[in-house]
Motif scaffolding. Structure first.
Motif, short mmCIF file in Angstrom:
data_model
loop_
_atom_site.label_atom_id
_atom_site.label_comp_id
_atom_site.label_asym_id
_atom_site.label_seq_id
_atom_site.Cartn_x
_atom_site.Cartn_y
_atom_site.Cartn_z
N VAL A 2 4.72 1.72 1.27
CA VAL A 2 5.77 2.36 0.48
C VAL A 2 5.26 3.72 0.04
N ASN A 3 5.88 4.77 0.51
CA ASN A 3 5.57 6.13 0.04
C ASN A 3 6.79 7.01 0.28
N PRO A 4 6.80 8.24 -0.23
CA PRO A 4 7.99 9.08 -0.08
C PRO A 4 8.33 9.42 1.37
N GLU A 52 -0.72 8.20 -10.75
CA GLU A 52 -1.21 6.89 -11.15
C GLU A 52 -0.16 6.12 -11.93
N THR A 53 0.59 6.80 -12.78
CA THR A 53 1.65 6.15 -13.55
C THR A 53 2.74 5.60 -12.62
N VAL A 54 3.11 6.40 -11.62
CA VAL A 54 4.14 5.97 -10.66
C VAL A 54 3.66 4.75 -9.88
N ARG A 55 2.42 4.79 -9.43
CA ARG A 55 1.88 3.68 -8.64
C ARG A 55 1.78 2.41 -9.48
N ARG A 56 1.40 2.56 -10.74
CA ARG A 56 1.31 1.39 -11.61
C ARG A 56 2.68 0.77 -11.82
N PHE A 111 0.84 -1.20 0.00
CA PHE A 111 0.00 0.00 0.00
C PHE A 111 0.88 1.25 0.00
N THR A 112 0.28 2.34 -0.48
CA THR A 112 0.92 3.62 -0.19
C THR A 112 0.71 3.94 1.28
N ARG A 113 -0.51 3.73 1.77
CA ARG A 113 -0.84 3.74 3.20
C ARG A 113 -2.03 2.81 3.37
N PHE A 114 -2.27 2.37 4.60
CA PHE A 114 -3.34 1.40 4.82
C PHE A 114 -4.70 1.96 4.43
N ASN A 115 -4.88 3.28 4.50
CA ASN A 115 -6.17 3.88 4.16
C ASN A 115 -6.19 4.43 2.74
N ALA A 116 -5.18 4.07 1.93
CA ALA A 116 -5.09 4.67 0.59
C ALA A 116 -4.94 3.58 -0.47
N ASN A 157 5.75 12.18 -6.19
CA ASN A 157 4.35 12.30 -6.60
C ASN A 157 3.58 10.98 -6.47
N MET A 158 4.12 10.04 -5.73
CA MET A 158 3.53 8.71 -5.64
C MET A 158 2.11 8.74 -5.07
N GLU A 159 1.83 9.66 -4.17
CA GLU A 159 0.52 9.71 -3.51
C GLU A 159 -0.41 10.75 -4.13
N GLU A 160 -0.01 11.35 -5.22
CA GLU A 160 -0.87 12.34 -5.86
C GLU A 160 -2.03 11.66 -6.59
#
Length: 560
Positions: free
Chosen positions: A244-246, A405-409, A90-95, A396-399
């Motif tokens: 995993v996030n910045p 979206e591209t980064v997360r993919r 996850f980026t975060r558990f709630n995201a 920009n991972m959480e934007e």
């Protein structure tokens, strides 16, 4: 600690003394017990340590539990029967959920095994239950075995070879002291092993790994946070949750499937110590919300290590096993499992020497067989840790944007490739003792592959598995038919009579069971009409006819 007197009228004796009552020490005692050898186990703490460590009991370890008759009981420990054992990112558990590596619940695994083909090799699949639950069970089980003396809450001090091994022990609270005389001593007392340091044996290998996560100084925290399931993870259940996030990278392992977790954080500096406020804040940053957290305990450790001892014994009567000879990064869950497999290797060899049928080269083969496995498995775990640490987390991972979206993919695509690494069936079942002096070579072994396992009848590897049915739909395993000593398989109706091998074994006192199982599937797996299986379920010889000198064969495989 009192010193050992020069002359001792010994009143306490045991064939084997084991220093360290963790999973490896307790399993060694239970293996010895199965082979008919008594032991005494010393452990500094009064009970097993109630702090979470590894949660992986791999397929080979489950086979060892099965051999001791405790696999079913251990499968009842840990997560609920229907709880997924996925690894989720996850980026975060709630995201956003970046990736999910699907892995079956215990209930699903049972269905898969029940439907598996006759030649299924992974017949005791990996089980996720934290080590603290299993250690507690192993201690309780050891207490039921009259051949195992438990000295929990005792410290071992001075020891020396003197017609065996003489050691001094005293209660940790400074009360009573005892002198024990044993034939052999095994140090299963962890990374700071008193036995290893007394012998002057050092580690070698890789002592650290510099990266953003699973590298350097880490903290394992035992915590209770009911809100994580209630508010975020109840519909996204997994066994392991990565964030995993910045801003932060962390991991949480589900312990009971309700409210308790093992939570990993990386300390900012090597000199830092665990801080309750910092770690509670890390949990909240991982959740993306101010969840209430109860911290139950911390343990600091160094990630990225891949260390193995330069020697596994003093060359005579004192041996080392478990973390005393190899230290792992926990990625992949290889550490405890490698230690238990090593204990299985050592136990039958000690039993053979004590019972008179093992030769002078048998105990020496423990190091020649297991040291390459220690190097192989520690390096495999370190590589998995490096892969996890390579995950990119751009700013920009959480934007909530096309760029985000591209980064997360991209991160999800990368993480999705890890599935087989978390299973690593080749590490679990692919241990081989090629080149061992107590294995008779015959054929080309399959290539070593961390991710895949190829069953093979080539001597040196684990015996291939096969299911048998009794006609009523019930199955039993070939492994359940092996003896506690050696087993000679006769795999065709035309296989030679086993009489000469039986006679040679009786003359030497070698425990040998003959198993007649004319079966084409088995013949195909083993590649010969006959196969000799060691007490640790590895093949040590195969052939289409018995050798002219069966005594020489048994001498070879028993270390003479």
């Amino acid at each position: 600690m009192k010193r050992i007197p020069m002359t001792v009228s010994a009143s306490l004796n045991a064939p084997v003394a084991i220093v360290g009552g963790g999973p490896v020490g307790l399993m060694l005692a239970l293996f010895l017990d199965r082979h008919g050898v008594s032991s005494v186990v010393f452990n500094l703490e009064e009970a097993t340590r109630w702090h979470p460590k590894g949660s992986t009991h791999n397929s080979r370890t489950m086979e060892h539990y099965r051999r001791l008759g405790i696999a079913k009981a251990i499968r009842a420990l840990g997560l609920p029967y229907d709880h997924p054992t996925d690894v989720a990112y996850f980026t975060r558990f709630n995201a956003w959920e970046l990736a999910r590596l699907r892995m079956p619940s215990e209930a699903e695994q049972a269905e898969i095994v029940a439907r598996s083909v006759r030649t299924e090799q992974n017949f005791e699949p990996i089980h996720r239950a934290n080590q603290m639950y299993v250690e507690q069970f192993l201690l309780q089980h050891a207490r039921t075995r009259p051949g195992i003396v438990l000295r929990f809450g005792w410290r071992v001090g001075e020891f020396q070879e003197r017609e065996g091994v003489l050691l001094q022990a005293e209660r940790a609270d400074g009360g009573a002291s005892e002198t024990w005389h044993c034939r052999y001593l095994v140090g299963c007392d962890g990374g700071q092993s008193h036995v290893r340091r007394t012998l002057g044996i050092r580690y070698q290998g890789h002592d650290k790994l510099d990266q953003a996560f699973i590298g350097g100084k880490m903290v394992s925290t035992h915590l209770r946070a009911p809100a994580l399931y209630r508010d975020f993870l109840g519909e996204r259940r997994a066994w392991q949750y990565w964030v995993v996030n910045p801003q932060i990278r962390t991991s949480a392992v589900a312990l009971n499937g309700k409210d308790e977790f093992l939570f990993w954080t990386k300390l900012a500096k090597e000199t830092d110590e665990p801080d309750d406020a910092v770690i509670a804040r890390s949990v909240q940053l991982s959740a993306g919300a101010d969840v209430p957290v109860q911290l139950l305990g911390h343990r600091a450790w160094t990630a990225g290590v891949a260390l193995w001892a330069e020697s596994f014994s003093n060359g005579s009567r004192i041996f080392l096993a478990g973390d005393a000879v190899h230290l792992f990064t926990p990625a992949g869950g290889f550490g405890m499992n490698t230690g238990i497999d090593g204990a299985a290797n050592l136990a039958w060899k000690v039993a053979g020497v004590l019972q008179g049928w093992g030769g002078s080269r048998l105990l020496a083969s423990f190091e020649s067989e297991r040291r390459p496995i220690a190097e192989r498995n520690t390096v495999a775990a370190r590589q998995l840790a490096k892969n996890v640490g390579d995950v990119k987390a751009p700013t920009n991972m959480e934007e909530n944007s096309p760029g985000g979206e591209t980064v997360r993919r991209a991160a999800g695509d990368f993480l999705s490739t890890f599935s087989e690494q978390f299973a690593s069936i080749g590490v679990q079942l692919g241990v081989r003792y090629d080149g061992s002096p107590i294995v008779v070579e015959d054929g080309t072994p399959p290539p070593d592959d961390y991710l895949r396992y190829a069953p093979s009848g080539v001597p040196g590897g684990r015996a291939p598995h096969l299911w048998f049915e009794d006609g009523s739909g019930k199955r039993d395993s070939l492994f359940d038919r092996f003896g506690s000593g050696f087993t000679l398989l006769r795999l065709t109706r035309s296989a030679p009579d086993a009489g000469p091998a039986v006679a040679a074994a009786q003359a030497r006192g070698v425990p040998l069971r003959v198993l007649d199982m004319a079966d084409q599937d088995a013949r195909d797996l083993y590649g010969r009409d006959l196969a000799l299986i060691r007490p640790d379920q590895h093949i040590c010889w195969r052939g289409n006819r018995l050798p002219e000198d069966c005594d020489a064969l048994l001498a070879r495989v028993t270390g003479h």
